[in-house]
Design a protein around this motif. Structure first.
Motif, PDB file in Angstrom:
ATOM      1  N   THR A  30       0.828  -1.209   0.000  1.00 40.68           N
ATOM      2  CA  THR A  30       0.000   0.000   0.000  1.00 40.68           C
ATOM      3  C   THR A  30       0.858   1.254   0.000  1.00 40.68           C
ATOM      4  O   THR A  30       0.353   2.360   0.065  1.00 40.68           O
ATOM      5  N   MET A  47      -7.659  -1.327  -1.956  1.00 44.17           N
ATOM      6  CA  MET A  47      -8.613  -2.236  -1.310  1.00 44.17           C
ATOM      7  C   MET A  47      -9.885  -2.351  -2.149  1.00 44.17           C
ATOM      8  O   MET A  47     -10.429  -3.445  -2.301  1.00 44.17           O
ATOM      9  N   PHE A  73      -6.073  -5.445   5.723  1.00 44.03           N
ATOM     10  CA  PHE A  73      -4.947  -4.528   5.826  1.00 44.03           C
ATOM     11  C   PHE A  73      -3.975  -5.042   6.876  1.00 44.03           C
ATOM     12  O   PHE A  73      -4.373  -5.417   7.972  1.00 44.03           O
ATOM     13  N   ILE A  78      -1.849  -5.114   1.791  1.00 42.14           N
ATOM     14  CA  ILE A  78      -3.117  -5.838   1.833  1.00 42.14           C
ATOM     15  C   ILE A  78      -2.765  -7.303   1.643  1.00 42.14           C
ATOM     16  O   ILE A  78      -1.986  -7.652   0.743  1.00 42.14           O
TER      17      ILE A  78
END
Length: 102
Positions: A30, A47, A73, A78
């Motif tokens: 991320t 996401m 998360f 992720i």
């Protein structure tokens, strides 16, 4: 394409697939290696992508016989965990036993 989408595209290139026996782990970062922290907007965009019907179809086509958990998360990534099924029929990510449908 806006800034968030461009960042998400660049970061998603660093995704990893790890296999351990029957377990398949997908890790989608991320944040990029050049960033000190995760941008919450980029993380949310990623996401949304992994929760899309298109991504679930991608998993079903490329990982048939694997039942995946809901994406979660973790620190700067992720994670989606899958288990290879011993079932003789093929559901993949659309398996009604999957956490993804709960």
């Amino acid at each position: 394409m806006d800034y968030i989408d461009k960042q998400a595209n660049a970061i998603a290139l660093g995704a990893n697939v790890i296999t351990h026996g029957k377990k398949v782990i997908l890790e989608i970062p991320t944040r990029g290696l050049w960033q000190l922290s995760t941008n919450p907007q980029v993380a949310q965009c990623l996401m949304e992508r992994v929760n899309s019907a298109e991504f679930k179809r991608f998993l079903d086509l490329n990982y048939s016989g694997v039942v995946f958990s809901k994406p979660k998360f973790e620190q700067n990534k992720i994670v989606i965990i899958g288990m290879k099924s011993d079932m003789s029929h093929r559901f993949g990510s659309f398996d009604p036993r999957s956490e993804w449908h709960r």
